[in-house]
Scaffold this motif. Structure first.
Motif, PDB file in Angstrom:
ATOM      1  N   THR A 173      32.178  44.820  37.445  1.00  0.00           N
ATOM      2  CA  THR A 173      33.538  44.744  37.203  1.00  0.00           C
ATOM      3  C   THR A 173      33.917  43.307  36.662  1.00  0.00           C
ATOM      4  O   THR A 173      33.425  42.216  37.278  1.00  0.00           O
ATOM      5  N   CYS A 174      34.794  43.075  35.574  1.00  0.00           N
ATOM      6  CA  CYS A 174      35.224  41.905  35.236  1.00  0.00           C
ATOM      7  C   CYS A 174      36.139  41.200  36.570  1.00  0.00           C
ATOM      8  O   CYS A 174      37.111  42.097  36.645  1.00  0.00           O
ATOM      9  N   ASN A 175      35.858  40.100  37.033  1.00  0.00           N
ATOM     10  CA  ASN A 175      36.623  39.744  38.175  1.00  0.00           C
ATOM     11  C   ASN A 175      38.081  38.962  37.690  1.00  0.00           C
ATOM     12  O   ASN A 175      38.998  38.923  38.240  1.00  0.00           O
ATOM     13  N   ILE A 176      38.041  38.998  36.312  1.00  0.00           N
ATOM     14  CA  ILE A 176      39.361  38.420  35.886  1.00  0.00           C
ATOM     15  C   ILE A 176      40.449  39.442  35.734  1.00  0.00           C
ATOM     16  O   ILE A 176      41.592  39.395  36.038  1.00  0.00           O
ATOM     17  N   GLY A 199      39.510  43.106  35.747  1.00  0.00           N
ATOM     18  CA  GLY A 199      39.340  44.218  36.306  1.00  0.00           C
ATOM     19  C   GLY A 199      38.638  45.350  35.603  1.00  0.00           C
ATOM     20  O   GLY A 199      38.426  46.432  36.012  1.00  0.00           O
ATOM     21  N   SER A 200      38.400  45.191  34.498  1.00  0.00           N
ATOM     22  CA  SER A 200      37.936  46.148  33.465  1.00  0.00           C
ATOM     23  C   SER A 200      36.269  46.213  33.922  1.00  0.00           C
ATOM     24  O   SER A 200      35.592  45.306  34.236  1.00  0.00           O
TER      25      SER A 200
END
Lengths: 625, 146, 739
Positions: free
Chosen positions: A5-8, A10-11
């Motif tokens: 998941t993209c930690n920035i 959430g995607s």
């Protein structure tokens, strides 16, 4: 395992990187569909998050601001966040305009908690080291300089001139790259101005499982790569940049201000760029003190290109002003600049000391006055020696040919400090031959000659240069490199393949690219040649106001370190000189002789470095005089 | 005097009833034939009120309307006798609420309003005299932050 | 000596919905950051209806997280935050002694709406804010959209804040919704204030909120009858939930998708409800113009795209999960209340040591008078209502009474200052003359009292009153107006606009009210029924019986049939008394009001017929086993809410409100019985028999106790408190010419 998941944002949906079709940097399944972040952005965000740096009122400078990070920074840091770029219009949100090559001095040193830039340094159209150092200076002690840069194997290479896009892609990986970094020589390139780590392992920043969870694949973890994140903490210096404790004050009446004291370099409009180049050599080696330049030289642009502020004052010879009034104004200009840049040191590098300079020094008695006074003066400049009275510190950059100096400076050695020869760039800073040739578009195998006699105001030399050019181009298989400058104009090459006109400053950085050079014997060129071991045919400029170039050239010739040809010598001798220059065995001999000279006394040391250390070290603690 | 400009400039002893001016505040302006007498009952014991009402009604009630001015809260006594009355807070009440209003200023104006309203031909006092009552009214005592 | 604050919030605290909720979040976060804060309430021009203070903001004052500020206070704040430009578009009608290091006006809306209509006059806003607080004004737009709508050249003394004053939400209050994979039928929903403009046009609504019950369920919070007016029939798969302050998070947790489309006539400045939906991690579908504000946190399209977009997520659960995560993360990253403390620190100047906020107690609010005016000489009804309110006011507000009621003594005995205004009927004066005098007398009283609030309790509104009030445009004027009017009273409705607020104490029998006030409900502030004394505050049965000397074992029937002044109860009273006293174990306790005419000549019918004068009698009513009373508002509600089984004999005089309706309601809901003087005299025995039947009484008691009720007096008192220290900007004082 759960999907990364993209930690920035959430995607958990990722795609391939964008970019030019043939760019060297395409990767799959790493670009976040939600916010556009790449591995490096997620890594940076994770580190910031882990260290609790995403809140609290921090001042952030974010260059070429990526939206995935910029939006969040703006929300959290409000007016303390500064997004900046050379082309603000391309961003869908407000970005300030900042040209890294010119505008860094407008930002106060040590004023940001975090300076952040990703893949910016390969784009700057000027000396990247000055930019990197300049950016580093903006970080507060204890703050972070965070950045990433692209890498390709094959050594660092750059070209600031008019290469077209496809060439740049081929050489540097992308059509708008001015240069490309290489893992192998990083320490020598960027590492020369920033305290970079010797190696890179992302798992030292973030645990491996977490890296996978935020889609930073293993390929990016180790070794210098495009997604390696440099996190450099700005150290406290010995000299505090903020308000120092009074206990270590020198016995000086004025309290030390919190800003670092600047250095003002003053030079005139001497023929050629020699004086300015030496001053730049010193300025770029200053680590803490900001530099500013006041010059009468039309070559002021080279100062700007290296990232220093430059102010121009035309000589009264050009403007027709009355000399006394002009000198008064010069004194006022110097005074203004001393104040504006908070300069406590003035460095002068001209044989002749203007009254205006003397007056300014008199009005600012607290300013340390340094005179860089190289030797080899023509005899008729003897009258200028007396001006040394106004300079407590006289620095003489060494001249390899110093023993044949018969000029007025020799007698005035009492209070001069001799330092090693000064060069803008150390010979070791030069680009490797293969990379340099590639950068200049030169074939790797051919014989390449540098011909550079025309960048002067001497008409004889210029004519001679033109004839030599014909000669050289008449010889098949020989490639000729000419250096362009505002003085030479920009005519088209005379031969489509073998005649190369390049704009390169400093040209010395690429000098490993040529097999031999035909140049004047000015101080800089001479020492570049000897220290760099470049097989050279010297054609000294014998204008009356120049330094004694012919003496240098003879000295070198006597030691077999170079060939000499004087303009007044005949045509046969010219041809002979060329023939000799083109013989590999001769060239090898010249190189060896140069190495012997340069290697004496412990090897190459740069006098500019010595002076820079003096300006930042021993002078400050002992008092000016 | 009078924010709406209807109160005439008159004192407690008005002129003869026939001189009633135009544009008055008078409560019986539409019925000018009636004259009024104010009977003040300030500081009177509640029990005495009945007796005073009887006495005054006999004395004045045929020719005039009587308006009683009382500081007693025992309104039913007047109500039960169909007596018209106006009320002014007693000295004790004034003291209890001295921080809320400026009694001396307010009561002075109130009295003038009442006179203009009723246009009395006589003012008869039982108990404390109206002037003494008004003079004794306290000014507003200090409040915080006022 | 000036009191020091860190932040002074200046706002119209009556705004419903997002504006006030956002302010509450700011205040709470500031308090948590340890800042000393104050709230100055403004009555701005936008809200003409009598909205109360938003409960979220009220709670913050009650919990001590923020101090209520009075405009008379001398204050210095490091930061003054004016929320909403419209509240300062007119000058404050009084000077302030408040200074600020920094003055901000938060702009919640673009200067021009979607149709190009100007929403506020920036020149006036800046000038008036600057004049009122003596500082330059920093404009703080809530978003780029608002920022871009502002002119390049700002008015004098105005500066633009470098950063946006983004809307914030407290994520603690908005838990992530339960993770759930959507499957048909999916639940789509939305929430908003009940406003037809917040809903799309009839042509588009079924595209956005499909009627296909097999695939969709539609849930809408803040929706009721107005939707039927807009659209005709509502599809059966729609569920409409009326608007409520509470538990929106739970509602959102039941949805799979949040779909929000509105009427083109509505211009949404931000959309806080959307932020709330995003915070819970819903997949949100919006019209494209919201993309500027919410970026990738939501998905965008036209109503016609909704079904397709939803289908895309239903068929790709991973994508649904990803989008859901993005929604919540967006709010966490950019709108989390936690960033507010940093924002304030950036904006506020560093504290000046010399004027650091002193620790210790905040100074007390200055005393202010509240003038309660009431009419009539019949009964104590209005006065009792006002006493109910007065007693619930906080110490800083002093009630003063001006009444036409003979029961004025009751107010004095409770310790209040009171003035008597005789009614024209007893003066035998012409109403016009009397009104003229009344205007003058009231003017004097108000001028000397300077009340902050004027509360009028009567059905009839006298010309004299309105004329006097007209001279004091700044006083906040309340009309407490009970319903159940007769038609002949309709004319008094016209006076509603002379008051700033009409408050309607509720009627238990409200469904029986088809009188003139019923249609005006929407414009009044409705409170639950008002009682002077809470039923729980009554004396315990044993103590009351002892005080009244009522022995155990006897059935005590209280009689309270009113003063009889306008409705002759003698015959029915006599019959009922006799019937009650026929039984050997009864006591008839006749309660006289202080104003019962003596001449009524009550004869006692034996030992078990007692006559007492009690006020307030309700305090003793636990002692009564049953009662026979009229059905005036106070008595009726006391009987029912006090669970006293009562036979109601309504006073049906013309000038009274519809007492019979109340009694009828009671009978039909099993909470009492109705007996009408003119109709039921022949059935006295049956009524009394039923009244004395313990089983019947038990049933009535049980039904009465099942009523959920809070005392409207408390609501009115809080309303008065919230309006006693406002600064008015709802009218333009520069236009105050001659009266």
């Amino acid at each position: 395992m759960a999907r990364p998941t993209c930690n920035i944002c959430g995607s958990s949906v990722f795609g391939d990187t964008y970019g030019e079709k043939d760019s060297a940097f395409l990767r799959q399944n790493v670009r976040c569909e939600g916010c556009g972040s790449l591995e490096r952005h997620r890594l940076i965000f994770e580190v910031l998050r882990l260290r609790g740096l995403l809140s609290g009122n921090r001042r952030i400078l974010h260059l070429a601001p990526e939206e995935c990070l910029a939006t969040l920074f703006r929300s959290r840091f409000g007016s303390r966040y500064l997004g900046a770029d050379i082309d603000p219009g391309q961003f869908p949100f407000a970005v300030a305009r900042l040209d890294l090559c010119r505008d860094l001095p407008t930002l106060a040193p040590a004023s940001f908690d975090i300076v952040l830039h990703n893949h910016v340094l390969e784009h700057v159209a000027c000396d990247y080291r000055a930019v990197a150092a300049g950016l580093h200076r903006l970080v507060k002690p204890g703050g972070l300089h965070i950045f990433s840069i692209p890498f390709l194997e094959g050594g660092f290479r750059e070209a600031l001139d008019e290469h077209i896009g496809t060439e740049r892609t081929a050489r540097f990986g992308q059509s708008d790259h001015m240069r490309i970094f290489s893992p192998g020589d990083l320490a020598a390139t960027l590492g020369s101005v920033l305290p970079l780590p010797a190696d890179y392992d992302a798992t030292r920043l973030v645990p491996a499982e977490r890296l996978l969870a935020i889609n930073v694949p293993e390929a990016a973890w180790r070794g210098f790569n495009n997604n390696a994140v440099f996190l450099i903490e700005r150290q406290e210096d010995g000299r505090a940049l903020e308000a120092p404790t009074p206990a270590v004050q020198p016995a000086s009446p004025a309290p030390r201000p919190p800003r670092p004291d600047g250095v003002l370099f003053v030079s005139a409009n001497g023929i050629g760029q020699g004086h300015l180049t030496r001053q730049l050599a010193v300025a770029r080696r200053l680590k803490h003190r900001p530099s500013a330049f006041l010059t009468m030289s039309y070559s002021a642009a080279i100062v700007r290109d290296l990232g220093f502020p430059v102010h121009f004052v035309p000589h009264h010879g050009l403007t027709g002003e009355e000399p006394a009034a002009w000198n008064d104004r010069l004194a006022a200009e110097i005074g203004l600049l001393l104040e504006a840049y908070h300069a406590t040191t003035l460095v002068y590098d001209v044989n002749f000391v203007f009254d205006g300079v003397i007056k300014a020094l008199g009005e600012h008695s607290g300013v340390q006055a340094v005179w860089i006074r190289r030797g080899m003066w023509p005899a008729h400049h003897a009258g200028y020696i007396g001006a040394g009275a106004h300079f407590p510190i006289v620095i003489e950059p060494g001249d390899y040919a110093g023993e044949c100096d018969g000029g007025p400076t020799v007698a005035d050695r009492a209070k001069t400090r001799l330092v090693p020869p000064m060069l803008l760039i150390d010979p070791s800073e030069r680009t490797e031959r293969a990379a340099a040739r590639q950068a200049l578009g030169l074939p790797q195998e051919a014989t390449v000659i540098l011909l550079d006699l025309s960048r002067s105001a001497n008409p004889d030399l210029m004519r001679f240069h033109a004839r030599l050019l014909d000669d050289l181009l008449a010889r098949p298989d020989l490639h000729v490199v000419e250096l362009q400058s505002p003085l030479t104009g920009s005519a088209a090459p005379r031969h489509p393949a073998r005649h190369h006109r390049v704009t390169l400053h400093p040209a010395y950085a690429a000098s490993l690219a040529w097999d031999a050079a035909i140049v004047r014997a000015s101080y800089n060129t001479f020492h570049e040649t000897i220290a760099g071991g470049i097989p050279t045919l010297f054609v000294p400029d014998e204008s009356p106001d120049m330094d004694r170039q012919v003496d240098r050239a003879r000295w070198a010739q006597a030691r077999g370190a170079a060939l000499l040809h004087r303009v007044e010598d005949g045509e046969t001798q010219r041809a002979a000189a060329l023939d000799r220059l083109l013989r590999p065995d001769i060239r090898a001999g010249l190189t060896a002789a140069c190495a012997a000279i340069a290697g004496a006394d412990g090897g190459w040391r740069n006098g500019a470095e010595t002076l820079a250390r003096m300006l930042e070290g021993s002078f400050d603690e002992g008092g000016a005089e | 005097m009078g924010i709406f400009g209807w109160l005439p400039q008159r004192g407690p002893k008005p002129a003869a009833p026939d001189d009633a001016p135009e544009q008055t505040l008078a409560i019986y302006a539409s019925q000018p034939a009636l004259t009024t007498v104010i009977v003040t009952l300030i500081g009177i014991e509640a029990e005495q009120i009945d007796e005073i009402i009887d006495v005054t009604a006999r004395r004045f009630g045929k020719k005039h309307r009587i308006v009683y001015l009382t500081d007693s809260l025992d309104f039913m006594r007047f109500r039960d006798r169909n007596a018209i009355f106006e009320y002014l807070p007693s000295a004790l009440e004034q003291k209890l609420h001295a921080a809320e209003i400026s009694w001396n200023a307010y009561l002075a104006r109130r009295w003038r309003l009442l006179v203009s309203k009723w246009q009395p031909v006589h003012v008869i006092g039982y108990g404390q005299n109206i002037d003494v009552f008004l003079a004794a009214a306290p000014p507003m005592t200090a409040r915080t932050d006022r | 000596m000036s009191t020091a604050l860190d932040v002074l919030f200046v706002a119209d605290v009556r705004f419903e919905g997002g504006t006030s909720t956002a302010l509450a979040v700011e205040i709470r976060t500031a308090a948590r950051a340890g800042l000393r804060t104050g709230l100055l309430a403004i009555k701005g021009p936008l809200l003409g209806l009598p909205f109360p203070m938003h409960p979220d903001l009220r709670r913050l004052i009650d919990e001590g997280l923020i101090e209520r500020i009075d405009p008379d206070m001398r204050l210095h704040a490091r930061l003054v935050l004016i929320h909403h430009p419209t509240i300062i578009e007119n000058r404050p009608t009084r000077p302030l002694s408040i200074t600020a290091d920094r003055l901000l006006v938060v702009l919640h809306h673009p200067m021009y709406d979607g149709y190009g209509r100007r929403q506020y006059d920036l020149d006036r806003v800046v000038a008036h804010a600057c004049d009122a607080f003596g500082s330059d004004v920093f404009l703080a737009p809530v978003s780029t959209v608002v920022r871009d709508s502002l002119p390049r050249r700002l008015p004098p003394y105005a500066h633009m804040l470098e950063e946006d004053w983004g809307n914030l939400i407290d994520l603690d209050d908005w838990a992530a919704k339960p993770a759930r994979q959507p499957a048909y039928p999916v639940v789509i929903g939305r929430h908003s204030r009940p406003d037809p403009l917040k809903w799309p046009t009839a042509e588009e609504v079924l595209l956005a909120y499909p009627a296909d019950g097999a695939r969709f369920r539609v849930r809408a919070l803040g929706a009721d009858a107005f939707l039927a007016e807009k659209y005709g029939t509502i599809p059966p798969n729609w569920e409409l939930v009326p608007f409520t302050w509470d538990d929106v998070p739970a509602f959102l947790g039941t949805l799979d998708f949040y779909v929000y489309f509105h009427d083109p006539a509505w211009s949404e400045a931000f959309g806080r409800t959307i932020l709330e939906a995003l915070a819970t991690g819903l997949v949100v579908i919006l019209p494209p113009h919201f993309a500027l504000l919410f970026g990738r946190a939501a998905v965008y399209g036209e109503p016609a795209d909704v079904e397709r977009l939803i289908d895309g997520f239903v068929s790709d659960p991973e994508r649904y999960r990803s989008q859901s995560e993005q929604a919540r993360r967006f709010v966490e990253n950019n709108h989390d209340a936690a960033i507010y403390a940093d924002r304030l620190a950036r904006i506020m100047a560093a504290p000046d040591e010399a004027v650091a906020p002193q620790g210790g107690l905040f100074p007390a609010l200055p005393q202010r008078n509240v003038l309660f005016a009431s009419s009539n000489g019949i009964g104590v009804g209005h006065l009792a209502q006002q006493l109910a309110i007065a007693q619930r006011l906080p110490p800083g507000l002093t009630p003063v009474f001006a009444t036409m009621s003979y029961s004025m003594k009751a107010a004095v005995q409770q310790g209040y200052q009171a003035h008597f205004l005789p009614h024209h009927r007893i003066l035998d004066a012409d109403p016009e003359d009397w009104n003229t005098c009344l205007a003058e007398e009231l003017f004097e009283l108000i001028a000397h009292l300077r009340p902050a609030v004027f509360a009028y309790d009567a059905t009839a509104v006298f010309e004299g009153v309105t004329r006097a009030l007209g001279a004091f445009p700044d006083i906040f004027k309340i009309w407490v107006r009970r319903p159940l009017w007769r038609e002949c009273h309709r004319v008094f409705l016209d006076f509603s606009d002379r008051f700033d607020a009409v408050i309607e104490p509720g009627e238990l029998a409200e469904t029986f009210d088809h009188g003139p006030t019923a249609a005006c409900r929407k414009e009044t502030f409705l409170v639950p029924p008002v009682l002077h004394l809470d039923p729980a505050e009554r004396m315990a049965r044993e103590s009351a019986r002892a005080a009244l000397d009522l022995p155990e074992g006897m059935t005590v029937v209280a009689f309270q049939l009113g003063s009889g002044a306008n409705f002759d109860m003698r015959e029915v009273r006599g019959a009922l008394l006799a019937e009650v006293l026929r039984r050997p174990d009864t006591i008839a306790l006749e309660i006289r009001s202080p104003i019962t005419p003596e001449a009524a000549g009550l004869e006692r019918l034996g030992e078990r017929h007692r006559v007492v004068e009690l006020f307030p009698s309700f305090r003793f009513s636990n002692a009564f086993d049953a009662a026979i009373t009229a059905a005036g508002y106070n008595t009726f509600h006391e009987q029912v809410l006090g669970a006293i089984p009562t036979l109601f004999v309504p006073n049906e005089a013309d000038e009274m409100d519809l007492q019979a309706s109340r009694a009828r309601w009671a009978e039909l809901t099993g909470r009492g019985w109705l007996m009408r003087r003119d109709y039921d005299l022949g059935f006295v025995a049956a009524h009394v028999e039923r009244l004395l039947d313990p089983v019947e009484r038990e049933s009535v008691v049980r039904r009465c106790r099942s009523i959920a009720w809070t005392n409207g007096a408390r609501d009115i008192a809080r309303y008065v408190e919230d309006h006693a220290r406002i600064v008015r900007t709802d009218w333009d004082i520069t236009k105050l010419g001659s009266l």
